[in-house]
Design a protein around this motif. Structure first.
Motif, PDB file in Angstrom:
ATOM      1  N   TYR A  58       0.758  -1.266  -0.019  1.00  0.00           N
ATOM      2  CA  TYR A  58       0.138   0.169  -0.001  1.00  0.00           C
ATOM      3  C   TYR A  58       0.832   1.378   0.011  1.00  0.00           C
ATOM      4  CZ  TYR A  58      -3.804  -3.172   1.448  1.00  0.00           C
ATOM      5  OH  TYR A  58      -4.527  -4.186   1.285  1.00  0.00           O
ATOM      6  N   THR A  62      -2.384   6.137   0.899  1.00  0.00           N
ATOM      7  CA  THR A  62      -3.486   5.631   2.072  1.00  0.00           C
ATOM      8  C   THR A  62      -4.067   6.802   2.729  1.00  0.00           C
ATOM      9  OG1 THR A  62      -1.973   5.701   3.705  1.00  0.00           O
ATOM     10  CG2 THR A  62      -1.932   3.662   2.436  1.00  0.00           C
ATOM     11  N   GLY A  77      -9.779  -1.106   2.932  1.00  0.00           N
ATOM     12  CA  GLY A  77      -9.100  -1.502   1.582  1.00  0.00           C
ATOM     13  C   GLY A  77      -9.932  -0.995   0.568  1.00  0.00           C
ATOM     14  N   CYS A  79     -10.707   1.610  -2.296  1.00  0.00           N
ATOM     15  CA  CYS A  79      -9.831   2.844  -3.002  1.00  0.00           C
ATOM     16  C   CYS A  79     -10.776   4.013  -3.270  1.00  0.00           C
ATOM     17  CB  CYS A  79      -9.183   2.152  -4.270  1.00  0.00           C
ATOM     18  SG  CYS A  79      -8.197   0.857  -3.651  1.00  0.00           S
ATOM     19  N   ARG A  97      -4.832   8.722  -5.800  1.00  0.00           N
ATOM     20  CA  ARG A  97      -5.589   7.413  -5.703  1.00  0.00           C
ATOM     21  C   ARG A  97      -5.107   6.784  -4.122  1.00  0.00           C
ATOM     22  NH1 ARG A  97      -8.473   2.991  -9.100  1.00  0.00           N
ATOM     23  NH2 ARG A  97      -7.803   4.404 -10.782  1.00  0.00           N
ATOM     24  N   THR A  99      -5.933   3.987  -0.686  1.00  0.00           N
ATOM     25  CA  THR A  99      -6.437   2.945  -0.087  1.00  0.00           C
ATOM     26  C   THR A  99      -6.913   3.296   1.573  1.00  0.00           C
ATOM     27  OG1 THR A  99      -5.390   1.425  -1.563  1.00  0.00           O
ATOM     28  CG2 THR A  99      -6.447   0.664   0.483  1.00  0.00           C
ATOM     29  N   THR A 101      -6.921   2.519   4.906  1.00  0.00           N
ATOM     30  CA  THR A 101      -6.268   1.802   5.687  1.00  0.00           C
ATOM     31  C   THR A 101      -6.289   2.264   7.282  1.00  0.00           C
ATOM     32  OG1 THR A 101      -4.161   3.370   5.629  1.00  0.00           O
ATOM     33  CG2 THR A 101      -4.438   1.125   4.143  1.00  0.00           C
ATOM     34  N   CYS A 150     -10.023  -0.936  -7.025  1.00  0.00           N
ATOM     35  CA  CYS A 150      -8.422  -1.217  -6.462  1.00  0.00           C
ATOM     36  C   CYS A 150      -7.367  -1.865  -7.556  1.00  0.00           C
ATOM     37  CB  CYS A 150      -8.441  -1.752  -5.088  1.00  0.00           C
ATOM     38  SG  CYS A 150      -9.051  -1.090  -3.631  1.00  0.00           S
ATOM     39  N   ARG A 152      -4.430  -3.978  -7.958  1.00  0.00           N
ATOM     40  CA  ARG A 152      -3.373  -4.747  -7.089  1.00  0.00           C
ATOM     41  C   ARG A 152      -2.393  -5.667  -7.898  1.00  0.00           C
ATOM     42  NH1 ARG A 152      -3.777  -0.972  -3.542  1.00  0.00           N
ATOM     43  NH2 ARG A 152      -5.708  -1.331  -2.315  1.00  0.00           N
ATOM     44  N   TYR A 172      -5.780  -9.217   2.682  1.00  0.00           N
ATOM     45  CA  TYR A 172      -5.184  -7.944   2.288  1.00  0.00           C
ATOM     46  C   TYR A 172      -4.885  -7.941   0.833  1.00  0.00           C
ATOM     47  CZ  TYR A 172      -0.228  -8.907   3.221  1.00  0.00           C
ATOM     48  OH  TYR A 172       0.767  -9.722   3.028  1.00  0.00           O
ATOM     49  N   GLY A 178     -12.148  -3.970  -3.224  1.00  0.00           N
ATOM     50  CA  GLY A 178     -11.382  -3.842  -2.262  1.00  0.00           C
ATOM     51  C   GLY A 178     -11.634  -3.910  -0.853  1.00  0.00           C
ATOM     52  N   SER A 179     -12.909  -3.762  -0.372  1.00  0.00           N
ATOM     53  CA  SER A 179     -13.311  -4.173   0.736  1.00  0.00           C
ATOM     54  C   SER A 179     -14.067  -5.304   0.991  1.00  0.00           C
ATOM     55  CB  SER A 179     -14.378  -2.801   1.212  1.00  0.00           C
ATOM     56  OG  SER A 179     -15.292  -2.661   0.191  1.00  0.00           O
TER      57      SER A 179
END
Length: 253
Positions: A58, A62, A77, A79, A97, A99, A101, A150, A152, A172, A178-179
């Motif tokens: 990350y 954040t 989580g 974005c 952008r 995340t 956290t 998100c 990744r 994660y 993301g969530s």
């Protein structure tokens, strides 16, 4: 007549999809501040249960969310794309952008001076992210934000902690929404397979079970807030270790 009905139905579906996509992309107003310094040490750990944000991928991209957005940790989580607006003196061009956290706690002793008090929507950014959209001296700026997918590298990560009688799994590196809203686990050994076991949220994105699964290969089902589910079979070997991190499949974006 049947053909005309089918055409009207198809048009209605297209309109619905366009409307839904537009709603997802709509910018909303909020405010943003920053916490910590350029190193980002103060942004590590946090209310979502993540540890070393650099190690977990990350970095400093954040934010800590106010109560209105944090939603009791269920937004961890997710974005967001954020941009400063309506302040020629303090705003810079461009977007960031980030995340979710961490949690920006309310302070009810200062009802008029704490931006994280409900119902206000607020982002407390890492300092490097804040400086990408605003001047340092501003301290706080009005922003526009919207939820975005998100992106990744690699698969979902599962960090296993606990003991032989209680397992805690940090989930994660989640792509897409993301969530995470639901996690199930299943164990299998040479003798038999267990059924899918419902895990419960301990805090943030840490999920727990009291089932004893030492010596089993572990599989996971992870469901995100948009209702999508990814199943990762045999993520671990049978002799997995507490403290290790294992990688599963990823949500398509």
């Amino acid at each position: 007549m049947a053909g005309a009905g089918s055409l009207l139905l198809a048009m209605a579906v297209v309109i619905c999809l366009v409307t839904t996509a537009t709603a997802r992309q709509r910018w909303k107003a909020a405010h943003a501040t920053f916490y910590g310094d350029m190193s980002g040490n103060e942004t590590m750990m946090g209310a979502c249960g993540y540890g070393d944000l650099f190690k977990q991928g990350y970095g400093l991209e954040t934010a800590a969310l106010s109560t209105a957005i944090f939603n009791g940790g269920q937004t961890c989580g997710a974005c967001y794309k954020i941009k400063c607006y309506n302040s020629k003196q303090w705003c810079k061009k461009g977007t960031v952008r980030v995340t979710a956290t961490n949690f920006c706690p309310p302070n009810y002793s200062k009802p008029g001076g704490n931006w994280c008090n409900p119902p206000q929507e607020h982002f407390d950014l890492s300092l490097p992210m804040f400086l990408k959209i605003a001047e340092y001296k501003a301290g706080i700026v009005p922003v526009l934000y919207r939820r975005v997918p998100c992106l990744r590298d690699g698969g979902i990560r599962f960090e296993i902690r606990g003991n032989p009688y209680w397992m805690l799994v940090l989930v994660y590196n989640i792509g897409g929404a993301g969530s995470v809203v639901d996690v199930k686990i299943k164990g299998s050994n040479n003798d038999s397979d267990t059924e899918w076991i419902q895990m419960s949220r301990n805090w943030g994105q840490n999920w727990q079970t009291w089932h004893q699964l030492v010596g089993h290969r572990l599989s996971f089902q992870v469901t995100t807030s948009d209702g999508k589910m990814v199943q990762s079979d045999n993520v671990t070997p049978p002799h997995w270790k507490f403290g290790d991190v294992y990688e599963g499949k990823q949500f398509p974006v």
